[in-house]
Design a protein around this motif. Structure first.
Motif, short mmCIF file in Angstrom:
data_model
loop_
_atom_site.label_atom_id
_atom_site.label_comp_id
_atom_site.label_asym_id
_atom_site.label_seq_id
_atom_site.Cartn_x
_atom_site.Cartn_y
_atom_site.Cartn_z
N TYR A 131 45.74 32.39 32.47
CA TYR A 131 44.52 31.60 32.30
C TYR A 131 44.29 30.70 33.52
O TYR A 131 43.20 30.68 34.09
N THR A 132 45.32 29.98 33.92
CA THR A 132 45.19 29.04 35.04
C THR A 132 44.75 29.74 36.31
O THR A 132 43.81 29.30 36.99
N PHE A 133 45.41 30.84 36.65
CA PHE A 133 45.07 31.53 37.90
C PHE A 133 43.75 32.29 37.80
O PHE A 133 43.03 32.40 38.79
N SER A 134 43.39 32.79 36.63
CA SER A 134 42.11 33.49 36.50
C SER A 134 40.94 32.52 36.61
O SER A 134 39.90 32.86 37.16
N VAL A 135 41.11 31.29 36.11
CA VAL A 135 40.06 30.28 36.26
C VAL A 135 39.80 30.00 37.73
O VAL A 135 38.67 29.72 38.13
N CYS A 136 40.84 30.10 38.54
CA CYS A 136 40.71 29.88 39.98
C CYS A 136 40.20 31.13 40.71
O CYS A 136 40.04 31.11 41.93
N GLY A 137 39.97 32.21 39.97
CA GLY A 137 39.40 33.42 40.55
C GLY A 137 40.41 34.38 41.16
O GLY A 137 40.03 35.31 41.87
N LEU A 138 41.69 34.18 40.90
CA LEU A 138 42.71 35.04 41.49
C LEU A 138 42.84 36.36 40.73
O LEU A 138 42.63 36.41 39.51
N GLU A 139 43.16 37.41 41.46
CA GLU A 139 43.52 38.68 40.83
C GLU A 139 44.97 38.55 40.37
O GLU A 139 45.83 38.06 41.10
N ILE A 140 45.25 39.03 39.16
CA ILE A 140 46.57 38.85 38.57
C ILE A 140 47.21 40.19 38.28
O ILE A 140 46.59 41.09 37.71
N ALA A 141 48.48 40.31 38.70
CA ALA A 141 49.30 41.48 38.35
C ALA A 141 50.46 40.96 37.51
O ALA A 141 51.07 39.94 37.84
N GLU A 142 50.75 41.66 36.45
CA GLU A 142 51.78 41.22 35.51
C GLU A 142 52.83 42.33 35.38
O GLU A 142 52.48 43.49 35.17
N ARG A 143 54.09 41.96 35.53
CA ARG A 143 55.19 42.92 35.39
C ARG A 143 56.22 42.33 34.44
O ARG A 143 56.43 41.12 34.43
N HIS A 144 56.88 43.19 33.67
CA HIS A 144 57.81 42.73 32.65
C HIS A 144 59.17 43.41 32.79
O HIS A 144 59.24 44.61 33.05
N ASN A 145 60.21 42.62 32.56
CA ASN A 145 61.59 43.10 32.48
C ASN A 145 61.96 44.04 33.63
O ASN A 145 62.21 45.22 33.44
N LEU A 146 62.00 43.47 34.82
CA LEU A 146 62.34 44.22 36.02
C LEU A 146 63.80 43.97 36.40
O LEU A 146 64.29 42.85 36.30
#
Length: 128
Positions: free
Chosen positions: A60-75
């Motif tokens: 939420y915080t970074f999307s409000v700032c207009g950033l593209e977000i990549a999410e990765r889990h359990n690496l």
């Protein structure tokens, strides 16, 4: 007088303000490969309950700032480094890069889901 001087600022392109990689380590297992099992801590790493809420807050915080977000889990440790290398490449057309790692850790290190730690200095070297 301002605490921030002009030489401390840099331009941010409003069309491509930034790229954010969120690595969320919720579940952990002990690495058993011969080459790495000596790196596993003696005490097991517990599952990180509630981490999904932290991910949602960061998104939420970074999307409000207009950033593209990549999410990765359990690496694993190696997958984390690969994801960070990829994020650095992806971010070349953006003004900023953020890497958020939600995990267990010890001073100067964060754990992959395989209980093998990665030194923060290695991550900083990849990013810089």
């Amino acid at each position: 007088s301002s605490l921030v001087t002009e030489d401390m600022k840099y331009p941010i392109d409003s069309e491509y303000p930034g790229y954010c990689l969120i690595i969320n380590q919720k579940s952990f297992y002990k690495e058993w490969s011969e080459s790495k099992k000596h790196l596993v801590p003696d005490a097991p790493l517990e599952e990180r309950e509630g981490t999904e809420k932290d991910v949602q807050s960061l998104k939420y915080t970074f999307s409000v700032c207009g950033l593209e977000i990549a999410e990765r889990h359990n690496l694993t440790d190696e997958q984390m480094l690969e994801a960070i290398h990829k994020a650095v490449d992806e971010a070349k057309s953006y003004s900023t890069l953020f890497v958020c790692i939600l995990s267990h850790g010890i001073e100067g290190e964060v754990y992959g889901c395989n209980c093998i730690s990665v030194k923060i200095d290695i991550i900083k070297n990849i990013m810089c």
